[in-house]
Design an enzyme around this catalytic site. Structure first.
Site, mmCIF file in Angstrom:
data_model
loop_
_atom_site.group_PDB
_atom_site.id
_atom_site.type_symbol
_atom_site.label_atom_id
_atom_site.label_comp_id
_atom_site.label_asym_id
_atom_site.label_seq_id
_atom_site.Cartn_x
_atom_site.Cartn_y
_atom_site.Cartn_z
ATOM 1 C CG ASP A 16 -2.027 0.986 1.149
ATOM 2 O OD1 ASP A 16 -2.349 1.435 0.030
ATOM 3 O OD2 ASP A 16 -2.588 1.344 2.203
ATOM 4 C CG ASN A 64 -7.366 -2.775 -6.126
ATOM 5 O OD1 ASN A 64 -6.365 -3.439 -5.903
ATOM 6 N ND2 ASN A 64 -7.803 -1.860 -5.257
#
Length: 255
Positions: A16, A64
């Site tokens: 991330d 996503n």
């Protein structure tokens, strides 16, 4: 220098912070993802030095797909390029590549690239396995496993009474690999975001504010040091467990 311990066989990382890294430098978001790809080589090398058998990376989640179309397209192109560019290098380093996830939403050309990279690196003498989780979600993995086992029961190939935690675990995406020991999330968030939920049941969790493009072997060493400082009891008492091994120092936070 790394001092290895016998219990750290499988590390997973939620990579991330790529977009935030790019924004801090007034760059397009995809620049952060490109820099993040470079870190895979560094971390893979650090894992091999540490003696880790499996490195699992959360590259693209089921959720996503909700991101802007241009970003999703760029990520798919970057993934395709990585497979074509890195497969031979992974083979030379005795790394076996394994891609887990749905894959039904990928293009035919991307699926061919995945199959080709997996086939090229499928070596009997591989020292390390690199798992790329793409179009993957922990809930999807559990639901998909349940559906496949149910189909076997319906076909008369499996008795429902024979399905237990061990058999279920072996049927998941990572069922042929060592159990997960350490789950790392970069970027400062303190959640696992639907990543390998079944496998993380007894994994140690480690959160670091370091953004993924800045992650390196030193940060990994810090996570491993923290891991070895903990006592993993698995339901036992402290007195029943042997002291954990020590490791080199590093930085980060844990939970």
């Amino acid at each position: 220098m790394f001092v290895t311990g016998s219990c750290l066989r499988h590390i997973a990382i939620i990579m991330d912070g790529n977009n935030r890294w790019a924004k801090q430098r007034n760059l397009a978001g995809i620049s952060g993802h490109k820099e993040g790809v470079e870190r895979i080589r560094d971390v893979m090398s650090a894992c091999q030095e540490l003696g880790v058998e499996v490195l699992t990376l959360f590259a693209f989640s089921s959720e996503n797909w909700k991101r802007p179309a241009r970003e999703v397209e760029a990520l798919m192109s970057l993934f395709h390029l990585y497979l074509k560019k890195e497969a031979r290098a992974l083979k030379k380093k005795s790394v076996r590549l394994k891609v887990v996830g749905n894959r039904r939403n990928f293009s035919a050309s991307l699926n061919r690239a995945i199959d080709s990279a997996e086939s090229l690196t499928d070596q009997a003498d591989a020292k390390t396995t690199l798992v790329i989780a793409a179009d993957y979600g922990g809930r999807w993995d559990i639901a998909d496993t349940a559906a496949r086992l149910a189909a076997q029961v319906a076909a008369g190939e499996l008795d429902a009474d024979d399905i237990d935690e061990e058999r279920f675990g072996r049927a998941t995406c990572l069922g042929d690999l060592p159990p997960l020991d350490l789950l790392i999330r970069t970027g400062g968030e303190h959640r696992i975001s639907n990543f390998i939920l079944w496998q993380a049941a007894y994994a140690e969790l480690y959160f670091t504010p370091v953004l993924w493009p800045d992650f390196n072997g030193d940060v990994l060493a810090g996570a491993a040091n923290d891991f070895f400082s903990r006592q993993r009891r698995f339901g036992k008492t402290s007195e029943q467990c042997e002291p954990s091994s020590s490791f080199s120092t590093g930085s980060g936070s844990h939970a």
